[in-house]
Scaffold this motif. Sequence first.
Motif, PDB file in Angstrom:
ATOM      1  N   GLN A  45      16.990  44.459  34.351  1.00  0.00           N
ATOM      2  CA  GLN A  45      17.027  43.783  33.055  1.00  0.00           C
ATOM      3  C   GLN A  45      16.077  44.454  32.083  1.00  0.00           C
ATOM      4  OE1 GLN A  45      16.279  39.482  33.533  1.00  0.00           O
ATOM      5  NE2 GLN A  45      18.256  39.198  32.558  1.00  0.00           N
ATOM      6  N   LEU A  46      16.553  44.632  30.862  1.00  0.00           N
ATOM      7  CA  LEU A  46      15.727  45.045  29.743  1.00  0.00           C
ATOM      8  C   LEU A  46      15.961  44.018  28.650  1.00  0.00           C
ATOM      9  CD1 LEU A  46      16.478  48.891  29.666  1.00  0.00           C
ATOM     10  CD2 LEU A  46      14.382  47.797  30.464  1.00  0.00           C
ATOM     11  N   VAL A  47      14.905  43.340  28.243  1.00  0.00           N
ATOM     12  CA  VAL A  47      15.043  42.265  27.267  1.00  0.00           C
ATOM     13  C   VAL A  47      14.158  42.559  26.068  1.00  0.00           C
ATOM     14  CG1 VAL A  47      14.849  39.808  26.833  1.00  0.00           C
ATOM     15  CG2 VAL A  47      15.537  40.613  29.097  1.00  0.00           C
ATOM     16  N   GLU A  48      14.804  42.766  24.924  1.00  0.00           N
ATOM     17  CA  GLU A  48      14.069  43.064  23.690  1.00  0.00           C
ATOM     18  C   GLU A  48      13.723  41.765  22.947  1.00  0.00           C
ATOM     19  OE1 GLU A  48      17.315  46.330  24.043  1.00  0.00           O
ATOM     20  OE2 GLU A  48      17.147  44.155  24.337  1.00  0.00           O
ATOM     21  N   SER A  49      12.670  41.847  22.191  1.00  0.00           N
ATOM     22  CA  SER A  49      12.288  40.745  21.316  1.00  0.00           C
ATOM     23  C   SER A  49      11.493  41.312  20.146  1.00  0.00           C
ATOM     24  CB  SER A  49      11.466  39.704  22.066  1.00  0.00           C
ATOM     25  OG  SER A  49      10.283  40.275  22.586  1.00  0.00           O
ATOM     26  N   GLY A  50      11.311  40.482  19.125  1.00  0.00           N
ATOM     27  CA  GLY A  50      10.474  40.875  18.003  1.00  0.00           C
ATOM     28  C   GLY A  50      11.201  41.248  16.740  1.00  0.00           C
ATOM     29  N   GLY A  51      12.527  41.280  16.790  1.00  0.00           N
ATOM     30  CA  GLY A  51      13.272  41.598  15.583  1.00  0.00           C
ATOM     31  C   GLY A  51      13.209  40.469  14.572  1.00  0.00           C
ATOM     32  N   GLY A  52      13.719  40.742  13.385  1.00  0.00           N
ATOM     33  CA  GLY A  52      13.727  39.705  12.362  1.00  0.00           C
ATOM     34  C   GLY A  52      14.062  40.257  11.003  1.00  0.00           C
TER      35      GLY A  52
ATOM     36  N   GLY B 135       5.037  46.231  32.771  1.00  0.00           N
ATOM     37  CA  GLY B 135       6.457  46.584  32.722  1.00  0.00           C
ATOM     38  C   GLY B 135       7.054  46.383  31.350  1.00  0.00           C
ATOM     39  N   MET B 136       6.321  46.806  30.327  1.00  0.00           N
ATOM     40  CA  MET B 136       6.796  46.589  28.968  1.00  0.00           C
ATOM     41  C   MET B 136       6.693  47.847  28.120  1.00  0.00           C
ATOM     42  SD  MET B 136       5.610  42.740  27.990  1.00  0.00           S
ATOM     43  CE  MET B 136       6.798  42.707  26.653  1.00  0.00           C
ATOM     44  N   ALA B 137       7.605  47.964  27.180  1.00  0.00           N
ATOM     45  CA  ALA B 137       7.583  49.029  26.182  1.00  0.00           C
ATOM     46  C   ALA B 137       7.582  48.374  24.807  1.00  0.00           C
ATOM     47  CB  ALA B 137       8.785  49.946  26.338  1.00  0.00           C
ATOM     48  N   PHE B 138       7.042  49.105  23.841  1.00  0.00           N
ATOM     49  CA  PHE B 138       6.885  48.548  22.502  1.00  0.00           C
ATOM     50  C   PHE B 138       7.298  49.579  21.452  1.00  0.00           C
ATOM     51  CE2 PHE B 138       4.590  45.021  24.228  1.00  0.00           C
ATOM     52  CZ  PHE B 138       3.866  45.548  25.290  1.00  0.00           C
ATOM     53  N   LEU B 139       7.674  49.069  20.304  1.00  0.00           N
ATOM     54  CA  LEU B 139       7.927  49.934  19.152  1.00  0.00           C
ATOM     55  C   LEU B 139       7.269  49.294  17.944  1.00  0.00           C
ATOM     56  CD1 LEU B 139       9.391  52.554  18.265  1.00  0.00           C
ATOM     57  CD2 LEU B 139      11.263  51.077  17.466  1.00  0.00           C
TER      58      LEU B 139
ATOM     59  N   LEU C 127       8.438  45.549  18.025  1.00  0.00           N
ATOM     60  CA  LEU C 127       9.450  45.199  18.999  1.00  0.00           C
ATOM     61  C   LEU C 127       8.873  45.333  20.400  1.00  0.00           C
ATOM     62  CD1 LEU C 127      12.573  47.029  17.538  1.00  0.00           C
ATOM     63  CD2 LEU C 127      11.649  44.773  16.959  1.00  0.00           C
ATOM     64  N   SER C 128       9.306  44.449  21.288  1.00  0.00           N
ATOM     65  CA  SER C 128       8.891  44.494  22.688  1.00  0.00           C
ATOM     66  C   SER C 128      10.116  44.594  23.575  1.00  0.00           C
ATOM     67  CB  SER C 128       8.112  43.238  23.055  1.00  0.00           C
ATOM     68  OG  SER C 128       6.936  43.116  22.280  1.00  0.00           O
ATOM     69  N   CYS C 129       9.933  45.222  24.723  1.00  0.00           N
ATOM     70  CA  CYS C 129      11.000  45.347  25.711  1.00  0.00           C
ATOM     71  C   CYS C 129      10.396  45.029  27.071  1.00  0.00           C
ATOM     72  CB  CYS C 129      11.573  46.753  25.697  1.00  0.00           C
ATOM     73  SG  CYS C 129      12.776  47.091  26.989  1.00  0.00           S
TER      74      CYS C 129
ATOM     75  N   GLN D 151      20.003  44.406  25.504  1.00  0.00           N
ATOM     76  CA  GLN D 151      21.094  43.855  24.688  1.00  0.00           C
ATOM     77  C   GLN D 151      20.861  44.063  23.198  1.00  0.00           C
ATOM     78  OE1 GLN D 151      18.583  42.081  25.720  1.00  0.00           O
ATOM     79  NE2 GLN D 151      17.983  40.903  23.926  1.00  0.00           N
ATOM     80  N   GLY D 152      19.627  44.372  22.833  1.00  0.00           N
ATOM     81  CA  GLY D 152      19.327  44.666  21.434  1.00  0.00           C
ATOM     82  C   GLY D 152      18.701  43.507  20.687  1.00  0.00           C
TER      83      GLY D 152
END
Length: 119
Positions: free
Chosen positions: A2-9, A76-80, A19-21, A111-112
């Motif tokens: 699983q890769l779950v992104e968050s932080g958009g808006g 276990g996280m990546a960020f932008l 953004l976080s993944c 999923q984006g």
Amino acid sequence: VQLVESGGGLVQAGDSLRLSCAASGFIFGNSAMGWFRQAPGKEREFVAAIGYSGAERHYADSVKGRFTISRDNARGMAFLQMNSLKVEDTAVYSCAASSIFKPLTPSYWGQGTQVIVSS
């Protein structure tokens, strides 16, 4: 996997977003990570990539100097980090995991998360 992104808006031009993944189900420290984006009516494009340890990074020319990719292997996280956002940065941003850093060749996709930058 699983890769779950968050932080958009929705933000205004010139603003910042992070953004976080969150990754699970595979050995995160053995994978290069990257971010891609797809704007309406356009093909998906590469944004940024980071190597296994975080020491190596590369960016698309369009975001160089404004975006910063990072990772936290312990979590276990990546960020932008996206600064000085422009209207043309509007897109769905997806994170990806790859066994190869350059060129990034994703094996897994999130999923984006939607980023909308208004003028």
